[in-house]
Design a protein around this motif. Structure first.
Motif, PDB file in Angstrom:
ATOM      1  N   ASN A 296       5.141  -2.766  -3.451  1.00  0.00           N
ATOM      2  CA  ASN A 296       4.259  -3.938  -3.403  1.00  0.00           C
ATOM      3  C   ASN A 296       3.029  -3.652  -2.554  1.00  0.00           C
ATOM      4  OD1 ASN A 296       5.766  -5.551  -5.110  1.00  0.00           O
ATOM      5  ND2 ASN A 296       6.950  -6.466  -3.449  1.00  0.00           N
ATOM      6  N   SER A 297       3.217  -2.920  -1.473  1.00  0.00           N
ATOM      7  CA  SER A 297       2.097  -2.525  -0.616  1.00  0.00           C
ATOM      8  C   SER A 297       1.122  -1.634  -1.388  1.00  0.00           C
ATOM      9  CB  SER A 297       2.627  -1.807   0.621  1.00  0.00           C
ATOM     10  OG  SER A 297       1.592  -1.207   1.335  1.00  0.00           O
TER      11      SER A 297
ATOM     12  N   LYS B  61      -0.966  -3.677  -3.844  1.00  0.00           N
ATOM     13  CA  LYS B  61      -2.053  -4.392  -3.154  1.00  0.00           C
ATOM     14  C   LYS B  61      -3.227  -3.468  -2.852  1.00  0.00           C
ATOM     15  CE  LYS B  61       0.862  -7.854  -1.007  1.00  0.00           C
ATOM     16  NZ  LYS B  61       1.464  -8.341   0.233  1.00  0.00           N
TER      17      LYS B  61
END
Length: 155
Positions: A92-93, A96
Motif C-alpha cells: 500500500n505504501s 501511494k
C-alpha cells in the motif's frame, strides 16, 4: 537433382534447424549468477560487481550490490533487506508512491519508472526478505525493455 545431393541438403537443413531450435531454448545465455542476502539472481553479460553496502541495523540485515557495465555505463542495483513486516502495508505504501502491481517470473511485486532518469524500480517480498531492483528502463545492449530485463534477473 542427384539423390546424394538431395540427401546431403536434407541433412544440412536438419542440422541447421536442430541448432536453431536448441539455441532458442538454451538455458546458458551468458551472464553470471549472484546471491544477495540469500536471494539468487542472474545478471546479463557485462555486469561486474563494483560496490557493496551491508549493515546490521534495528531492521535486520541489509545488503546491496551495484553491478556496473563498463561498455555502456549502465548499472543494476540489487538490495535485499530482512523483512518481517506486513506485506499489505508495504505494498500500500508503494502504491501511494506511484508503483503499480506487476508479476515477473511468478514474483508478485510493484514497479515504476523513476522520474530522475530512464530507470525502473521493482520490489517484492521473497522468503522473509524485501527485494528492491533498480535497473535501466531499456537495456540497449540486448534490446530489452525493463520487464524483459527483470525476467532475466529474477530467478
Amino acid at each position: 537433382m542427384n539423390r546424394k545431393l538431395l540427401f546431403t541438403l536434407a541433412i544440412i537443413l536438419s542440422a541447421v534447424l536442430l541448432v536453431s531450435s536448441v539455441s532458442a531454448i538454451w538455458p546458458f545465455d551468458g551472464g553470471s549468477d549472484v546471491t544477495v542476502n540469500g536471494i539468487n539472481f542472474h545478471l546479463p553479460d557485462g555486469f561486474n560487481h563494483v560496490e557493496k553496502e551491508d549493515q546490521l541495523n534495528g531492521n535486520g540485515n541489509y545488503e546491496a550490490y551495484t553491478y556496473d557495465n563498463e561498455n555502456n555505463h549502465e548499472f543494476i542495483k540489487i538490495c535485499v533487506v530482512d523483512f518481517d513486516g506486513d506485506e499489505t502495508s508495504l505494498y500500500n505504501s508503494l502504491i501511494k508512491k506511484g508503483f503499480s502491481q506487476k508479476t515477473i517470473n511468478g514474483k508478485e511485486g510493484y514497479g515504476r519508472i523513476y522520474s530522475g532518469g530512464p530507470r525502473y524500480g521493482y520490489g517484492y517480498v521473497e522468503n522473509g526478505k524485501y527485494v528492491i531492483l533498480d535497473i535501466p528502463f531499456v537495456y540497449a545492449d540486448e534490446g530489452l525493455q525493463h520487464d524483459e530485463l527483470l525476467a532475466k534477473i529474477i530467478k
